[in-house]
Scaffold this motif. Structure first.
Motif, PDB file in Angstrom:
ATOM      1  N   ALA A  54       0.819  -1.214   0.000  1.00  0.00           N
ATOM      2  CA  ALA A  54       0.000   0.000   0.000  1.00  0.00           C
ATOM      3  C   ALA A  54       0.854   1.266   0.000  1.00  0.00           C
ATOM      4  O   ALA A  54       0.570   2.219  -0.730  1.00  0.00           O
ATOM      5  N   ARG A  55       1.894   1.267   0.817  1.00  0.00           N
ATOM      6  CA  ARG A  55       2.740   2.463   0.899  1.00  0.00           C
ATOM      7  C   ARG A  55       3.479   2.715  -0.415  1.00  0.00           C
ATOM      8  O   ARG A  55       3.594   3.856  -0.860  1.00  0.00           O
ATOM      9  N   GLU A  56       3.978   1.644  -1.037  1.00  0.00           N
ATOM     10  CA  GLU A  56       4.670   1.799  -2.316  1.00  0.00           C
ATOM     11  C   GLU A  56       3.725   2.361  -3.381  1.00  0.00           C
ATOM     12  O   GLU A  56       4.103   3.242  -4.162  1.00  0.00           O
ATOM     13  N   VAL A  57       2.502   1.853  -3.420  1.00  0.00           N
ATOM     14  CA  VAL A  57       1.533   2.349  -4.393  1.00  0.00           C
ATOM     15  C   VAL A  57       1.263   3.830  -4.141  1.00  0.00           C
ATOM     16  O   VAL A  57       1.334   4.650  -5.060  1.00  0.00           O
ATOM     17  N   THR A  58       0.981   4.174  -2.896  1.00  0.00           N
ATOM     18  CA  THR A  58       0.707   5.575  -2.566  1.00  0.00           C
ATOM     19  C   THR A  58       1.896   6.460  -2.910  1.00  0.00           C
ATOM     20  O   THR A  58       1.731   7.511  -3.546  1.00  0.00           O
ATOM     21  N   ASP A  59       3.096   6.052  -2.520  1.00  0.00           N
ATOM     22  CA  ASP A  59       4.296   6.852  -2.800  1.00  0.00           C
ATOM     23  C   ASP A  59       4.521   7.032  -4.300  1.00  0.00           C
ATOM     24  O   ASP A  59       4.847   8.125  -4.767  1.00  0.00           O
ATOM     25  N   THR A  60       4.343   5.965  -5.070  1.00  0.00           N
ATOM     26  CA  THR A  60       4.540   6.037  -6.518  1.00  0.00           C
ATOM     27  C   THR A  60       3.521   6.970  -7.159  1.00  0.00           C
ATOM     28  O   THR A  60       3.869   7.793  -8.019  1.00  0.00           O
ATOM     29  N   LEU A  61       2.267   6.858  -6.729  1.00  0.00           N
ATOM     30  CA  LEU A  61       1.231   7.731  -7.288  1.00  0.00           C
ATOM     31  C   LEU A  61       1.470   9.189  -6.896  1.00  0.00           C
ATOM     32  O   LEU A  61       1.263  10.096  -7.709  1.00  0.00           O
ATOM     33  N   MET A  62       1.931   9.419  -5.677  1.00  0.00           N
ATOM     34  CA  MET A  62       2.220  10.788  -5.248  1.00  0.00           C
ATOM     35  C   MET A  62       3.391  11.366  -6.031  1.00  0.00           C
ATOM     36  O   MET A  62       3.357  12.548  -6.429  1.00  0.00           O
ATOM     37  N   LYS A  63       4.414  10.557  -6.283  1.00  0.00           N
ATOM     38  CA  LYS A  63       5.545  11.026  -7.104  1.00  0.00           C
ATOM     39  C   LYS A  63       5.062  11.421  -8.494  1.00  0.00           C
ATOM     40  O   LYS A  63       5.479  12.438  -9.047  1.00  0.00           O
ATOM     41  N   ARG A  64       4.185  10.609  -9.071  1.00  0.00           N
ATOM     42  CA  ARG A  64       3.649  10.908 -10.399  1.00  0.00           C
ATOM     43  C   ARG A  64       2.865  12.221 -10.377  1.00  0.00           C
ATOM     44  O   ARG A  64       2.985  13.050 -11.281  1.00  0.00           O
ATOM     45  N   GLU A  65       2.085  12.437  -9.317  1.00  0.00           N
ATOM     46  CA  GLU A  65       1.298  13.676  -9.218  1.00  0.00           C
ATOM     47  C   GLU A  65       2.199  14.903  -9.101  1.00  0.00           C
ATOM     48  O   GLU A  65       1.849  15.982  -9.581  1.00  0.00           O
ATOM     49  N   ARG A  66       3.360  14.745  -8.478  1.00  0.00           N
ATOM     50  CA  ARG A  66       4.285  15.876  -8.370  1.00  0.00           C
ATOM     51  C   ARG A  66       4.837  16.288  -9.731  1.00  0.00           C
ATOM     52  O   ARG A  66       5.228  17.434  -9.933  1.00  0.00           O
ATOM     53  N   LEU A  67       4.874  15.364 -10.689  1.00  0.00           N
ATOM     54  CA  LEU A  67       5.308  15.695 -12.049  1.00  0.00           C
ATOM     55  C   LEU A  67       4.262  16.540 -12.772  1.00  0.00           C
ATOM     56  O   LEU A  67       4.582  17.264 -13.705  1.00  0.00           O
ATOM     57  N   GLY A  68       3.029  16.409 -12.361  1.00  0.00           N
ATOM     58  CA  GLY A  68       1.901  17.113 -12.961  1.00  0.00           C
ATOM     59  C   GLY A  68       0.643  16.360 -12.631  1.00  0.00           C
ATOM     60  O   GLY A  68       0.634  15.127 -12.604  1.00  0.00           O
ATOM     61  N   SER A  69      -0.409  17.088 -12.378  1.00  0.00           N
ATOM     62  CA  SER A  69      -1.657  16.458 -11.986  1.00  0.00           C
ATOM     63  C   SER A  69      -2.171  15.510 -13.063  1.00  0.00           C
ATOM     64  O   SER A  69      -2.093  15.808 -14.256  1.00  0.00           O
ATOM     65  N   THR A  70      -2.720  14.396 -12.631  1.00  0.00           N
ATOM     66  CA  THR A  70      -3.369  13.467 -13.541  1.00  0.00           C
ATOM     67  C   THR A  70      -4.862  13.779 -13.665  1.00  0.00           C
ATOM     68  O   THR A  70      -5.610  13.013 -14.265  1.00  0.00           O
ATOM     69  N   GLY A  71      -5.274  14.910 -13.092  1.00  0.00           N
ATOM     70  CA  GLY A  71      -6.628  15.402 -13.291  1.00  0.00           C
ATOM     71  C   GLY A  71      -6.700  16.040 -14.666  1.00  0.00           C
ATOM     72  O   GLY A  71      -6.088  17.073 -14.906  1.00  0.00           O
ATOM     73  N   PHE A  72      -7.423  15.406 -15.602  1.00  0.00           N
ATOM     74  CA  PHE A  72      -7.362  15.897 -16.978  1.00  0.00           C
ATOM     75  C   PHE A  72      -8.591  16.668 -17.416  1.00  0.00           C
ATOM     76  O   PHE A  72      -8.741  17.012 -18.586  1.00  0.00           O
ATOM     77  N   GLY A  73      -9.458  17.012 -16.473  1.00  0.00           N
ATOM     78  CA  GLY A  73     -10.602  17.845 -16.812  1.00  0.00           C
ATOM     79  C   GLY A  73     -11.913  17.095 -16.705  1.00  0.00           C
ATOM     80  O   GLY A  73     -11.952  15.873 -16.678  1.00  0.00           O
ATOM     81  N   GLY A  74     -12.989  17.857 -16.597  1.00  0.00           N
ATOM     82  CA  GLY A  74     -14.313  17.267 -16.524  1.00  0.00           C
ATOM     83  C   GLY A  74     -14.593  16.508 -15.248  1.00  0.00           C
ATOM     84  O   GLY A  74     -15.486  15.682 -15.198  1.00  0.00           O
ATOM     85  N   GLY A  75     -13.812  16.772 -14.191  1.00  0.00           N
ATOM     86  CA  GLY A  75     -14.010  16.074 -12.925  1.00  0.00           C
ATOM     87  C   GLY A  75     -13.361  14.701 -12.874  1.00  0.00           C
ATOM     88  O   GLY A  75     -13.689  13.885 -12.008  1.00  0.00           O
ATOM     89  N   ILE A  76     -12.427  14.433 -13.799  1.00  0.00           N
ATOM     90  CA  ILE A  76     -11.791  13.121 -13.924  1.00  0.00           C
ATOM     91  C   ILE A  76     -10.320  13.188 -13.557  1.00  0.00           C
ATOM     92  O   ILE A  76      -9.621  14.127 -13.931  1.00  0.00           O
ATOM     93  N   ALA A  77      -9.838  12.158 -12.858  1.00  0.00           N
ATOM     94  CA  ALA A  77      -8.405  11.989 -12.617  1.00  0.00           C
ATOM     95  C   ALA A  77      -8.039  10.547 -12.924  1.00  0.00           C
ATOM     96  O   ALA A  77      -8.839   9.631 -12.703  1.00  0.00           O
ATOM     97  N   MET A  78      -6.815  10.377 -13.430  1.00  0.00           N
ATOM     98  CA  MET A  78      -6.310   9.040 -13.742  1.00  0.00           C
ATOM     99  C   MET A  78      -4.914   8.856 -13.166  1.00  0.00           C
ATOM    100  O   MET A  78      -3.927   8.805 -13.897  1.00  0.00           O
ATOM    101  N   PRO A  79      -4.806   8.747 -11.839  1.00  0.00           N
ATOM    102  CA  PRO A  79      -3.490   8.459 -11.263  1.00  0.00           C
ATOM    103  C   PRO A  79      -2.990   7.128 -11.810  1.00  0.00           C
ATOM    104  O   PRO A  79      -3.779   6.207 -12.023  1.00  0.00           O
ATOM    105  N   HIS A  80      -1.676   7.038 -12.057  1.00  0.00           N
ATOM    106  CA  HIS A  80      -1.144   5.806 -12.625  1.00  0.00           C
ATOM    107  C   HIS A  80       0.328   5.651 -12.284  1.00  0.00           C
ATOM    108  O   HIS A  80       1.008   6.624 -11.974  1.00  0.00           O
TER     109      HIS A  80
END
Length: 168
Positions: A54-80
């Protein structure tokens, strides 16, 4: 339709995402105070459903979000992200009970979240899954159906490509 491909249907897009998501990886009416608490929740679901840390998943997704939000509009986000310990691309879908700030490109808060977790070695498969899901979630009518679905089963039916009348 094979391998979860999108198809054009009268009245909008439909999809078969059953190769990416199972009913147990769907949550409806979830409360999250902010983006961090949502990503923590995704980590917990990934641990329960896919045996990931769980921690690895959370940390990886947070690192990705720091590169730029995965919120792409219309109320949608796609963390990956990509992870050791899984052998195929899998998804987690969450419909929040109240939208949260996600620093999305359109500055609108997010209430529909489709997280994609891919194997470390999944180059093309990861990108294809991102493209498939984002194409589907960009469809305004489909988003409305997801927001109006009354249960996890109804959400799964929509994501599995079942006609909305059958998914109520």
């Amino acid at each position: 339709m094979s391998q979860g491909k999108l198809s054009a249907m009268a009245g909008g897009l439909t999809a078969d995402l059953t190769d990416l998501i199972a009913p147990e990886a769907i949550r409806a009416g979830v409360a999250a105070a902010n983006r961090k608490s949502l990503l923590l929740m995704i980590g917990t679901i990934a641990a329960e459903q896919f045996g990931l840390d769980a921690r690895e998943v959370t940390d990886t997704l947070m690192k990705r979000e720091r590169l730029g939000s995965t919120g792409f509009g219309g109320g949608i986000a796609m963390p990956h992200g990509r992870f050791a310990g899984i052998d195929r691309v899998v998804g987690i879908f969450i419909r929040l009970d109240a939208p949260i700030d996600f620093e999305a490109v359109d500055d609108l808060p997010v209430d529909l979240v489709f997280a994609l977790l891919s194997p470390v070695t999944s180059g093309a498969a990861h990108l294809k899954a991102l493209a498939r899901v984002s194409r589907l979630l960009r469809d305004r009518d489909f988003r409305a159906k997801l927001r109006g679905a009354g249960s996890r089963d109804a959400l799964y039916a929509l994501l599995a490509g079942v006609d909305a009348r059958d998914a109520a």
